[in-house]
Scaffold this active site. Structure first.
Site, mmCIF file in Angstrom:
data_model
loop_
_atom_site.group_PDB
_atom_site.id
_atom_site.type_symbol
_atom_site.label_atom_id
_atom_site.label_comp_id
_atom_site.label_asym_id
_atom_site.label_seq_id
_atom_site.Cartn_x
_atom_site.Cartn_y
_atom_site.Cartn_z
ATOM 1 N N TRP A 207 -17.343 29.517 61.045
ATOM 2 C CA TRP A 207 -15.953 29.225 60.687
ATOM 3 C C TRP A 207 -15.763 28.941 59.201
ATOM 4 O O TRP A 207 -16.547 28.215 58.598
ATOM 5 C CB TRP A 207 -15.503 28.005 61.477
ATOM 6 C CG TRP A 207 -14.228 27.393 60.985
ATOM 7 C CD1 TRP A 207 -14.082 26.503 59.952
ATOM 8 C CD2 TRP A 207 -12.910 27.627 61.489
ATOM 9 N NE1 TRP A 207 -12.755 26.174 59.792
ATOM 10 C CE2 TRP A 207 -12.024 26.837 60.725
ATOM 11 C CE3 TRP A 207 -12.399 28.423 62.519
ATOM 12 C CZ2 TRP A 207 -10.648 26.823 60.953
ATOM 13 C CZ3 TRP A 207 -11.025 28.403 62.742
ATOM 14 C CH2 TRP A 207 -10.165 27.614 61.974
ATOM 15 N N ASN A 209 -12.323 27.843 56.474
ATOM 16 C CA ASN A 209 -10.898 27.753 56.131
ATOM 17 C C ASN A 209 -10.726 27.713 54.615
ATOM 18 O O ASN A 209 -11.265 28.602 53.942
ATOM 19 C CB ASN A 209 -10.129 26.690 56.931
ATOM 20 C CG ASN A 209 -10.636 25.284 56.909
ATOM 21 O OD1 ASN A 209 -11.663 24.985 57.510
ATOM 22 N ND2 ASN A 209 -9.951 24.391 56.248
ATOM 23 N N ASP A 210 -9.998 26.774 54.073
ATOM 24 C CA ASP A 210 -9.524 26.842 52.686
ATOM 25 C C ASP A 210 -10.554 27.259 51.630
ATOM 26 O O ASP A 210 -11.686 26.795 51.670
ATOM 27 C CB ASP A 210 -9.050 25.461 52.218
ATOM 28 C CG ASP A 210 -8.252 24.706 53.229
ATOM 29 O OD1 ASP A 210 -7.824 25.315 54.216
ATOM 30 O OD2 ASP A 210 -8.062 23.507 53.039
ATOM 31 N N TRP A 234 -13.494 24.963 63.834
ATOM 32 C CA TRP A 234 -13.448 23.927 62.800
ATOM 33 C C TRP A 234 -14.357 22.751 63.154
ATOM 34 O O TRP A 234 -14.401 22.311 64.296
ATOM 35 C CB TRP A 234 -11.998 23.465 62.644
ATOM 36 C CG TRP A 234 -11.772 22.558 61.482
ATOM 37 C CD1 TRP A 234 -11.462 22.927 60.212
ATOM 38 C CD2 TRP A 234 -11.832 21.126 61.477
ATOM 39 N NE1 TRP A 234 -11.341 21.815 59.416
ATOM 40 C CE2 TRP A 234 -11.557 20.700 60.162
ATOM 41 C CE3 TRP A 234 -12.097 20.163 62.450
ATOM 42 C CZ2 TRP A 234 -11.533 19.353 59.800
ATOM 43 C CZ3 TRP A 234 -12.082 18.822 62.092
ATOM 44 C CH2 TRP A 234 -11.796 18.429 60.778
ATOM 45 N N SER A 267 -11.366 19.632 51.363
ATOM 46 C CA SER A 267 -11.030 20.520 50.252
ATOM 47 C C SER A 267 -10.988 19.808 48.904
ATOM 48 O O SER A 267 -10.746 18.607 48.824
ATOM 49 C CB SER A 267 -9.688 21.201 50.509
ATOM 50 O OG SER A 267 -9.886 22.201 51.470
ATOM 51 N N GLU A 385 -0.511 19.701 51.849
ATOM 52 C CA GLU A 385 -1.944 19.869 51.650
ATOM 53 C C GLU A 385 -2.212 20.787 50.454
ATOM 54 O O GLU A 385 -1.362 21.592 50.064
ATOM 55 C CB GLU A 385 -2.593 20.483 52.901
ATOM 56 C CG GLU A 385 -2.367 19.654 54.154
ATOM 57 C CD GLU A 385 -3.062 20.210 55.391
ATOM 58 O OE1 GLU A 385 -3.612 19.416 56.148
ATOM 59 O OE2 GLU A 385 -3.038 21.435 55.613
ATOM 60 N N TRP A 477 -2.865 27.879 60.702
ATOM 61 C CA TRP A 477 -3.481 26.851 61.555
ATOM 62 C C TRP A 477 -3.087 27.021 63.019
ATOM 63 O O TRP A 477 -3.885 26.768 63.917
ATOM 64 C CB TRP A 477 -3.126 25.441 61.057
ATOM 65 C CG TRP A 477 -4.062 25.002 59.988
ATOM 66 C CD1 TRP A 477 -3.761 24.735 58.682
ATOM 67 C CD2 TRP A 477 -5.481 24.788 60.123
ATOM 68 N NE1 TRP A 477 -4.908 24.382 57.999
ATOM 69 C CE2 TRP A 477 -5.965 24.399 58.859
ATOM 70 C CE3 TRP A 477 -6.376 24.886 61.182
ATOM 71 C CZ2 TRP A 477 -7.318 24.111 58.638
ATOM 72 C CZ3 TRP A 477 -7.718 24.608 60.962
ATOM 73 C CH2 TRP A 477 -8.168 24.219 59.701
HETATM 74 C C1 FRU Z 1 -5.955 22.470 54.837
HETATM 75 C C2 FRU Z 1 -6.833 21.312 55.266
HETATM 76 C C3 FRU Z 1 -6.991 20.368 54.099
HETATM 77 C C4 FRU Z 1 -8.297 19.705 54.385
HETATM 78 C C5 FRU Z 1 -9.083 20.818 55.026
HETATM 79 C C6 FRU Z 1 -10.047 20.373 56.068
HETATM 80 O O1 FRU Z 1 -6.158 23.633 55.530
HETATM 81 O O2 FRU Z 1 -6.252 20.676 56.373
HETATM 82 O O3 FRU Z 1 -5.919 19.493 53.928
HETATM 83 O O4 FRU Z 1 -8.898 19.214 53.233
HETATM 84 O O5 FRU Z 1 -8.154 21.703 55.596
HETATM 85 O O6 FRU Z 1 -10.843 21.425 56.506
#
Ligand code: FRU
Length: 680
Positions: A207, A209-210, A234, A267, A385, A477
């Site tokens: 996985w 993400n950001d 996640w 992040s 965020e 999300w």
């Molecule tokens: C945004 C977020 C951030 C956080 C991260 C956790 O997608 O929710 O705010 O730092 O992902 O994975």
């Protein structure tokens, strides 16, 4: 190294043994036998002896060493009990072990006892996969200690998993992900999965993400990212890492910043501290400094880590946390050097309040609040965020820079309620004087599709390049559990940013608009271009033979002349009863992507749908540039005045391309260019 037979024989003979394996390690217990030996056991949770893996009614248990482990799931979650080791002498600076199961520090604990007092404690992380953990015990050297496994929890996840307890000289890495990644990368089928993007960044496995820590240093674009080293959803958030000379071809590097026992690494950003203002490097060897959120139960703080070897290895600052305001939702710092005030500026989010806070610092460690911004923009949209703040040139209508005219852009992401539904990004245009940001117009959406989130821009791009480039997580999300494996998550194409005044229709005044274009490096992947027949009318006309485009990514340049038609456009990735429609709708004055019939849409009820972006007709036409990859489409309208980014999961891998118009007077012209896979 695991010495099963020998260990059990010794332990039975000597009670709990700490015997020497290598000069640097002493095994305390590895549980490779069917009784607890010298451990004192109470209750029923631990069972009659170490378990051979999962117990009846339990999900698969992984990550233990050898054949057995302590598993307190005997008789299910409701059972309770303890196991306490015989005494042993602490003779190494680190006590290492593997742990999994439920996360409940009060009821599920692995404890180190000295004189009967708990001096260290660990719990699981709601996972049946054990992870490597360790305690720094150099202060306790020479003392006699015991270990205790406590299961006092009776609800869901009411069990603990423990294995492989050793005394060692150095803390072992928490995850063994790097070897797994290397094994995947070397496998013959690596990056060949049908839905694997071929011109977009994806993690090899697991996985993502950001994007995090984007910085350019010494010819390398660094891309760090939110990463789960343990699985394809996640969790265990850590920083993955890759570098590229050209933003297209990425080299995957070892995990940069792993979660610790008490905090995940959320992040954040990275700067190149060339003048060594932080003192974390030297004048000759300036540090790369990452500033990121440490996420613990009920608490988010800002931490610093640094690297003196071009980002290859990272050290946490001993001043951490560098910023703690006692909040549970305080995250995602973005830091940059503000030359006029000669200091570092951080923008960070008080997420639930929808307030961004600006801080200043001389040394990246001591931070002083400067001002706040918000709530503002799309009010009632939860959670702000991943903010970003930067200055951009203003362009004239013909795309040339307006001399001396710049504005600041403050970008922020909303966790829900965005223009296309679910999460999305908005931005404010205004002025920043080093202390305070003042917006000069209302918030606008960054992207009108559903799958562009948490974009952040690269820091430290050389002045003679001068571009501001960002990249976003190509996901939402709400529908983030997309049907891909063994990886999940992709980045958008990197985009160059600028500002331009645009009047989207004749009734409204011009607004300063963020203009996004794929970076010019994308064109280095281009194959031959082919102009396709101009199409007029209905039903849709095939522009290519089935299979002609294979499954490869491509770039389309499209000119739509809507004339009196209600709509006109293209169908891409077309198979039997399957297509993604990209068109202009004259009644809505909008370009749209309709993915209702794009392939696998059933994995989430909110996935299918049509997403619209405002579009003006200039000189009778609407121009589109479309980047199509195996599971995504990005539509740049009129040189990037609006963008729609959507994931798609087509089932047909021999697609054709079609065009249509709703009237004989309207026309659609297209040029198609193959994009070469970055893996070829
Ligand atoms: C945004 C977020 C951030 C956080 C991260 C956790 O997608 O929710 O705010 O730092 O992902 O994975």
């Amino acid at each position: 190294m695991k010495m099963m037979g020998v260990v059990s024989a010794w332990c039975v003979l000597w009670g709990l043994c700490s015997f020497s394996l290598a000069a640097d390690e002493l095994v305390v217990d590895v549980f490779e036998r069917d009784t607890y030996g010298s451990w004192q056991v109470t209750g029923t949770a631990c069972g009659p002896g170490p378990a051979g893996g999962a117990l009846p009614g339990q999900m698969a248990v992984a990550g233990f060493q050898g054949e057995r482990l302590v598993n307190t799931f005997h008789e299910g979650d409701q059972s309770v009990g303890t196991a306490t080791s015989a005494a042993f002498v602490i003779d190494r600076p680190v006590l290492a072990f593997r742990i999994g199961g439920g996360a409940d520090p009060d009821r599920l604990a692995f404890q180190l006892l000295i004189d009967g007092q708990v001096v260290r404690t660990a719990t699981g992380h709601e996972s049946e996969e054990l992870v490597q953990a360790s305690w720094d015990v150099h202060d306790e050297r020479g003392k006699t200690a015991q270990l205790r496994i406590v299961d006092n929890a009776t609800g869901g996840w009411g069990h603990l998993l423990v294995d492989d307890i050793r005394q060692v000289d150095q803390a072992p890495p928490r995850f063994d992900i790097d070897q797994k990644v290397q094994a995947y990368v070397r496998s013959p089928d690596a990056f060949r999965e049908p839905l694997r993007p071929q011109v977009h960044f994806t993690p090899p496995i697991n996985w993502m993400n950001d994007p995090n820590g984007l910085v350019y240093v010494d010819g390398e674009y660094h891309l760090f990212y939110q990463y789960n080293p343990l699985g394809n959803s996640w969790g265990h958030m850590s920083w993955g890492h890759a570098v590229s000379p050209d933003l297209m071809h990425w080299e995957h590097l070892p995990l940069a910043i792993p979660e610790t026992e008490s905090e995940m690494a959320f992040s954040g950003c990275c700067v190149f501290d060339e003048a060594n203002t932080s003192g974390l490097g030297t004048q000759d060897s300036p540090p790369m400094v990452a500033i990121y959120t440490g996420h613990g139960p009920g608490r988010q703080v800002q931490n610093v880590a640094y690297s003196l070897d071009r980002g290859r290895t990272w050290q946490a600052s001993d001043k951490n946390p560098v910023l703690d305001v006692g909040l549970a939702d305080f995250r995602d710092p973005k830091v940059f050097w503000h030359a006029p005030t000669e200091r570092w500026v951080m923008v960070v989010s008080r997420a639930v309040e929808r307030v961004l806070v600006f801080y200043g610092s001389e040394n990246l460690t001591d931070w002083t609040e400067l001002s706040r911004f918000g709530p503002a923009g799309s009010l009632n949209k939860p959670n702000w965020e991943c903010p970003d703040l930067f200055e951009l040139a203003m362009l004239a209508d013909d795309g040339t820079p307006l001399p001396g005219e710049t504005r600041w852009v403050l970008e922020v992401d909303v966790g829900g309620g965005a223009i296309a539904g679910g999460s999305g990004s908005e931005y404010f245009v205004g002025h920043f004087d080093g202390e305070r940001f003042r917006a000069e117009q209302a918030a606008r959406w960054v992207d009108y599709g559903r799958d562009f989130y948490a974009p952040v821009s690269w820091d430290n791009i050389p002045e003679d390049d001068g571009r501001r480039i960002w990249i976003g997580w190509m996901n939402n999300w709400e529908t983030s559990l997309v049907p891909t494996s063994p990886w999940r998550g992709a980045m958008s194409v990197p985009r160059t940013l600028a500002l331009k005044r645009v009047a989207f229709n004749s009734e409204e005044p011009a607004v300063i608009t963020l203009v996004q274009q794929p970076v010019r490096e994308l064109s280095t992947l281009r194959g031959d271009a082919r102009s396709l027949t101009t199409v007029s009318g209905w039903p849709p006309t095939a522009l290519t033979e089935p299979g002609e485009l294979e499954d490869m990514p491509c770039e389309l340049e499209v000119t739509i002349e809507p004339a009196d038609a209600r709509s006109a456009g293209l169908r891409i990735r077309t198979g039997e009863d399957e297509y993604t429609e990209i068109g202009y709708d004259r009644f809505d004055a909008a370009v749209y992507v309709d993915r209702t019939k794009s392939g696998n849409v059933g994995f989430h009820p909110a996935f299918a749908g049509r997403h619209r972006a405002p579009a003006r007709v200039v000189g009778g036409v609407v121009k589109l540039r479309v980047v199509v990859d195996r599971s995504s489409v990005e539509v740049f309208v009129n040189d990037g005045e609006a963008v729609i980014t959507d994931r798609i999961f087509p089932s047909n891998h021999q697609p054709t391309l079609e065009a249509f118009t709703g009237s004989a007077k309207a026309t659609v012209k297209a040029t198609v260019r193959e994009l070469k896979s970055v893996y070829r």
